[in-house]
Design a protein around this motif. Structure first.
Motif, short mmCIF file in Angstrom:
data_model
loop_
_atom_site.label_atom_id
_atom_site.label_comp_id
_atom_site.label_asym_id
_atom_site.label_seq_id
_atom_site.Cartn_x
_atom_site.Cartn_y
_atom_site.Cartn_z
N TYR A 27 4.72 -5.95 10.34
CA TYR A 27 4.99 -5.81 8.91
C TYR A 27 3.72 -6.09 8.10
O TYR A 27 2.82 -6.80 8.56
N ASP A 28 3.67 -5.54 6.90
CA ASP A 28 2.61 -5.84 5.96
C ASP A 28 3.07 -6.92 4.99
O ASP A 28 4.19 -6.86 4.49
N ARG A 29 2.20 -7.87 4.73
CA ARG A 29 2.52 -8.92 3.75
C ARG A 29 2.49 -8.38 2.33
O ARG A 29 3.29 -8.77 1.48
N ALA A 30 1.53 -7.49 2.04
CA ALA A 30 1.35 -6.95 0.69
C ALA A 30 0.70 -5.58 0.78
O ALA A 30 0.08 -5.24 1.79
N ALA A 31 0.83 -4.79 -0.28
CA ALA A 31 0.20 -3.48 -0.33
C ALA A 31 -1.31 -3.63 -0.56
O ALA A 31 -1.75 -4.64 -1.12
N PRO A 32 -2.13 -2.64 -0.16
CA PRO A 32 -3.58 -2.75 -0.33
C PRO A 32 -4.02 -3.06 -1.75
O PRO A 32 -4.95 -3.82 -1.96
N ASN A 33 -3.37 -2.47 -2.73
CA ASN A 33 -3.72 -2.73 -4.13
C ASN A 33 -2.54 -3.33 -4.88
O ASN A 33 -2.34 -3.07 -6.07
N GLY A 34 -1.76 -4.15 -4.18
CA GLY A 34 -0.56 -4.74 -4.77
C GLY A 34 -0.79 -6.14 -5.32
O GLY A 34 -1.84 -6.42 -5.90
N THR A 35 0.18 -7.02 -5.09
CA THR A 35 0.13 -8.36 -5.67
C THR A 35 -0.25 -9.43 -4.64
O THR A 35 0.03 -10.61 -4.83
N GLY A 36 -0.90 -9.02 -3.55
CA GLY A 36 -1.23 -9.98 -2.50
C GLY A 36 -2.09 -11.14 -2.95
O GLY A 36 -1.98 -12.25 -2.43
#
Length: 341
Positions: A172-181
């Motif tokens: 799974y991905d924790r956050a999108a590449p240009n998201g709210t990570g």
């Protein structure tokens, strides 16, 4: 001051209701003066944006009882700055640094009896949070906001304290590449619940997240940052990415490694297929402090670092120096400690 009936040496990381918390409201473009309250329940409109659209952020920091009885807050200005960055990302009014620190100070003093004693290994964990509230139904920023700080006494985040733990790489991905990570917002943590539980079901402490764009580089360890020591023992390496939540603990450890242990420090790519380059690894954060990583499961391969049972010398030295500063046993760099009492 009546002491609570708690086993200070075996607290773990869980909610314990304390006496008072700080609350302030934002209306008509300004924060009110704030107040302490015994009410631990939050009363908000059913239309609040925090409930429907995830317009909220939070922080985590600790207060420490020192040997001389005084109380330390560790780098609260950095938590205030990070919350301000989260607020900017979610269109929420920032909490001024002075207001943030004063709220934390008031909460610590109001709940002093819950601060674990010096030598117990525990601390008083503070949870500042900011939520969008008020009558609303559309997808837009809230008409009002609530800022609050509550606290709870805690021990180790991962079972066993400073003992190695094993982790597994998640698909799974924790956050999108240009998201709210890079923001400390609830949605990132909601997304982590399923992969975290799947890791625990396989008897791992938590999961390792790779970069969402290529799935080749380590980004985070559950809700903590990753750090590693090269095999020559000379460099501390930690991932750098726009989707990582930058840990205040991590940046403190980078300074400690460079200025006190004489290590070179580097923020860059940590390739999941290049773990043989490192002799030690760890997960770090306010809650975790430093948890040495014994091994990482990636596909069919299980990579062991220093040991699955023993703490490596560099991780031990980093932990001792950091906690020594936090508890007042070692000199702190300028501005790192705010004395509450």
């Amino acid at each position: 001051m009546t002491q609570p009936n708690l086993d200070w040496h075996n607290l773990g990381f869980q909610y314990i209701k304390t006496d008072q918390r700080y609350v302030s409201s934002w209306r008509d473009g300004a924060w009110d003066s704030g107040t302490l309250t015994e009410d631990h329940l939050v009363h908000i409109s059913e239309g609040s944006t925090a409930l429907h659209y995830g317009q909220q952020c939070f922080e985590g920091l600790k207060a420490y009882r020192c040997q001389d009885g005084s109380i330390n807050l560790f780098r609260p200005d950095q938590n205030a700055a990070r919350m301000q960055r989260s607020c900017a990302r979610l269109l929420m009014p920032p909490v001024p640094t002075e207001m943030f620190i004063e709220a934390c100070r008031q909460v610590v003093l109001a709940n002093e009896r819950f601060i674990p004693p010096y030598g117990s290994g525990g601390a008083l964990y503070l949870r500042p949070y900011l939520i969008g509230v008020g009558d609303n139904i559309g997808v837009r920023t809230a008409p009002e906001f609530r800022f609050s700080v509550f606290c709870t006494p805690v021990g180790s985040y991962f079972k066993g304290g400073l003992t190695p733990a094993n982790f597994i790489v998640s698909s799974y991905d924790r956050a999108a590449p240009n998201g709210t990570g890079a923001a400390k917002v609830g949605g990132n943590y909601a997304a982590s619940l399923l992969p975290g539980q799947e890791a625990k079901n396989q008897h791992f402490a938590d999961c390792i997240y790779l970069d969402p764009a290529t799935h080749t580089k380590i980004e985070e360890v559950g809700a903590a940052n990753f750090l590693a020591i090269t095999r020559d023992g000379r460099r501390l390496v930690t991932p750098k990415s726009p989707s990582i939540l930058e840990s205040i603990t991590k940046f403190s450890l980078l300074d400690i490694a460079r200025d006190r242990l004489g290590l070179e420090v580097e923020q860059g790519d940590v390739l999941i297929d290049g773990l043989d380059a490192y002799s030690e690894a760890g997960a770090c954060g306010t809650a975790a402090v430093i948890t040495p990583i014994g091994g990482i499961q990636h596909g069919e391969k299980f990579h062991v670092f220093y040991s699955e049972t023993e703490v490596g010398p560099v991780m031990r030295a980093l932990y001792d120096e950091l906690t020594g500063i936090q508890y007042g046993d070692r000199p702190a760099p300028a501005g790192w400690i705010v004395k509450v009492k």
